[in-house]
Design a protein around this motif. Sequence first.
Motif, mmCIF file in Angstrom:
data_model
loop_
_atom_site.group_PDB
_atom_site.id
_atom_site.type_symbol
_atom_site.label_atom_id
_atom_site.label_comp_id
_atom_site.label_asym_id
_atom_site.label_seq_id
_atom_site.Cartn_x
_atom_site.Cartn_y
_atom_site.Cartn_z
ATOM 1 N N ALA A 135 13.655 3.354 6.701
ATOM 2 C CA ALA A 135 13.305 4.331 5.663
ATOM 3 C C ALA A 135 14.144 5.594 5.829
ATOM 4 O O ALA A 135 14.619 6.165 4.843
ATOM 5 C CB ALA A 135 11.813 4.665 5.734
ATOM 6 N N SER A 136 14.345 6.013 7.058
ATOM 7 C CA SER A 136 15.154 7.222 7.295
ATOM 8 C C SER A 136 16.561 7.030 6.744
ATOM 9 O O SER A 136 17.121 7.941 6.108
ATOM 10 C CB SER A 136 15.230 7.529 8.791
ATOM 11 N N ASN A 190 -2.329 8.633 1.759
ATOM 12 C CA ASN A 190 -1.274 7.903 2.466
ATOM 13 C C ASN A 190 -0.867 8.655 3.736
ATOM 14 O O ASN A 190 0.141 9.374 3.772
ATOM 15 C CB ASN A 190 -0.076 7.702 1.536
ATOM 16 N N VAL A 209 9.297 0.015 3.111
ATOM 17 C CA VAL A 209 9.939 -0.877 4.086
ATOM 18 C C VAL A 209 8.941 -1.989 4.391
ATOM 19 O O VAL A 209 7.732 -1.726 4.556
ATOM 20 C CB VAL A 209 10.331 -0.090 5.364
ATOM 21 N N PRO A 214 0.844 -1.203 0.000
ATOM 22 C CA PRO A 214 0.000 0.000 0.000
ATOM 23 C C PRO A 214 0.878 1.251 0.000
ATOM 24 O O PRO A 214 1.924 1.269 0.639
ATOM 25 C CB PRO A 214 -0.782 -0.112 1.320
ATOM 26 N N ARG A 244 9.265 -2.102 10.094
ATOM 27 C CA ARG A 244 9.007 -0.661 10.205
ATOM 28 C C ARG A 244 9.342 -0.111 11.595
ATOM 29 O O ARG A 244 9.450 -0.858 12.540
ATOM 30 C CB ARG A 244 7.541 -0.371 9.838
ATOM 31 N N ARG A 245 9.474 1.169 11.654
ATOM 32 C CA ARG A 245 9.772 1.943 12.866
ATOM 33 C C ARG A 245 11.098 1.516 13.488
ATOM 34 O O ARG A 245 11.270 1.516 14.708
ATOM 35 C CB ARG A 245 8.632 1.833 13.899
ATOM 36 N N ARG A 246 12.040 1.177 12.619
ATOM 37 C CA ARG A 246 13.405 0.881 13.062
ATOM 38 C C ARG A 246 14.396 1.811 12.376
ATOM 39 O O ARG A 246 15.599 1.542 12.398
ATOM 40 C CB ARG A 246 13.755 -0.576 12.753
ATOM 41 N N GLY A 247 13.880 2.850 11.744
ATOM 42 C CA GLY A 247 14.774 3.833 11.123
ATOM 43 C C GLY A 247 15.284 3.435 9.746
ATOM 44 O O GLY A 247 16.173 4.104 9.194
ATOM 45 N N LEU A 278 9.696 4.663 -2.042
ATOM 46 C CA LEU A 278 10.223 4.379 -0.705
ATOM 47 C C LEU A 278 9.306 3.355 -0.051
ATOM 48 O O LEU A 278 8.087 3.559 0.029
ATOM 49 C CB LEU A 278 10.254 5.649 0.147
HETATM 50 C C1 LIG Z 1 6.461 5.156 5.192
HETATM 51 C C2 LIG Z 1 7.467 4.036 5.482
HETATM 52 C C3 LIG Z 1 8.442 3.955 4.312
HETATM 53 C C4 LIG Z 1 8.232 4.378 6.772
HETATM 54 O O1 LIG Z 1 9.246 3.393 6.953
HETATM 55 P P1 LIG Z 1 9.937 3.143 8.387
HETATM 56 O O2 LIG Z 1 11.220 2.407 8.137
HETATM 57 O O3 LIG Z 1 8.976 2.534 9.301
HETATM 58 O O4 LIG Z 1 10.253 4.630 8.838
HETATM 59 P P2 LIG Z 1 11.287 5.086 9.996
HETATM 60 O O5 LIG Z 1 11.446 3.982 10.998
HETATM 61 O O6 LIG Z 1 12.537 5.589 9.355
HETATM 62 O O7 LIG Z 1 10.465 6.298 10.655
HETATM 63 C C5 LIG Z 1 11.084 7.520 11.014
HETATM 64 C C6 LIG Z 1 10.052 8.418 11.677
HETATM 65 O O8 LIG Z 1 8.985 8.714 10.753
HETATM 66 C C7 LIG Z 1 7.747 8.801 11.468
HETATM 67 N N1 LIG Z 1 6.866 7.701 11.048
HETATM 68 C C8 LIG Z 1 7.196 6.612 10.312
HETATM 69 N N2 LIG Z 1 6.100 5.828 10.100
HETATM 70 C C9 LIG Z 1 5.067 6.440 10.723
HETATM 71 C C10 LIG Z 1 3.706 6.124 10.881
HETATM 72 N N3 LIG Z 1 3.162 5.008 10.349
HETATM 73 N N4 LIG Z 1 2.911 6.968 11.597
HETATM 74 C C11 LIG Z 1 3.434 8.085 12.148
HETATM 75 N N5 LIG Z 1 4.751 8.451 12.038
HETATM 76 C C12 LIG Z 1 5.548 7.638 11.340
HETATM 77 C C13 LIG Z 1 8.101 8.653 12.940
HETATM 78 O O9 LIG Z 1 8.386 9.940 13.435
HETATM 79 C C14 LIG Z 1 9.367 7.817 12.868
HETATM 80 O O10 LIG Z 1 10.192 7.960 14.007
HETATM 81 P P3 LIG Z 1 9.872 7.078 15.327
HETATM 82 O O11 LIG Z 1 9.712 5.645 14.881
HETATM 83 O O12 LIG Z 1 11.082 7.316 16.178
HETATM 84 O O13 LIG Z 1 8.599 7.625 15.898
HETATM 85 C C15 LIG Z 1 6.757 2.677 5.677
HETATM 86 O O14 LIG Z 1 5.683 2.826 6.590
HETATM 87 C C16 LIG Z 1 6.202 2.082 4.390
HETATM 88 O O15 LIG Z 1 6.906 1.347 3.673
HETATM 89 N N6 LIG Z 1 4.920 2.366 4.085
HETATM 90 C C17 LIG Z 1 4.288 1.819 2.860
HETATM 91 C C18 LIG Z 1 4.875 2.442 1.602
HETATM 92 C C19 LIG Z 1 4.751 3.951 1.615
HETATM 93 O O16 LIG Z 1 3.747 4.511 1.993
HETATM 94 N N7 LIG Z 1 5.828 4.616 1.174
HETATM 95 C C20 LIG Z 1 5.881 6.053 1.043
HETATM 96 C C21 LIG Z 1 5.530 6.392 -0.358
HETATM 97 S S1 LIG Z 1 5.846 8.099 -0.728
#
Ligand SMILES: CC(C)(COP(=O)(O)OP(=O)(O)OC[C@H]1O[C@@H](n2cnc3c(N)ncnc32)[C@H](O)[C@@H]1OP(=O)(O)O)[C@@H](O)C(=O)NCCC(=O)NCCS
Length: 144
Positions: A86-87, A113, A76, A23, A81-84, A74
């Motif tokens: 994507a960052s 989204n 993950v 998604p 998720r929430r392990r940094g 992008l």
């Molecule tokens: C969006 C996505 C890439 C984030 O990946 P992730 O590895 O979990 O992100 P990170 O761990 O680096 O998150 C860094 C910060 O972003 C914010 N964040 C990330 N996901 C979040 C969520 N679902 N809700 C609220 N804040 C969020 C938080 O501040 C987080 O820091 P914290 O965990 O210390 O609170 C992941 O949820 C994903 O793959 N989603 C589906 C695909 C998508 O939507 N991609 C973006 C397309 S533009």
Amino acid sequence: MIVYKAMTNDDHAAIMALLDAMPGVKVRDADSFEGFARYLRRNPGLSFAAEEDGAFVGCVFGGHDGRRGYLYHLAVAPTHRRRGIASALVRNALDALAAEGIGKVHIDLLADNADGLAFWQAAGWFERPELVRLSFLPTGNPQG
Ligand SMILES: CC(C)(COP(=O)(O)OP(=O)(O)OC[C@H]1O[C@@H](n2cnc3c(N)ncnc32)[C@H](O)[C@@H]1OP(=O)(O)O)[C@@H](O)C(=O)NCCC(=O)NCCS
């Protein structure tokens, strides 16, 4: 341990398997092997994958047109998720774009989204309400 690496053509099938039905990500005809290879050829060293125990758990596609940078796809794995991750992927791509002199980077986000928006905003990315994106389909193919 998570390892970050620049994507290569050989990664296409595994990356598409990661993105399949994710998604928030729309896989298009442009993501065929030929499209992927063309993108990496035009944008060498700007797209990254996160790997754990030989399996991809995240990716980001990075590129630029010589003036502005763009990130796509992008993602993950839900298990990671929430392990940094994507960052770290975004940081890798931004560092690589900065090394090529790119000072502004854009992304497109599906309007529904909310998780994606929360991620980008937490990292300092901001909406551009003064802009409207227009697109054109030279081939007439909306899936292009
Ligand atoms: C969006 C996505 C890439 C984030 O990946 P992730 O590895 O979990 O992100 P990170 O761990 O680096 O998150 C860094 C910060 O972003 C914010 N964040 C990330 N996901 C979040 C969520 N679902 N809700 C609220 N804040 C969020 C938080 O501040 C987080 O820091 P914290 O965990 O210390 O609170 C992941 O949820 C994903 O793959 N989603 C589906 C695909 C998508 O939507 N991609 C973006 C397309 S533009």
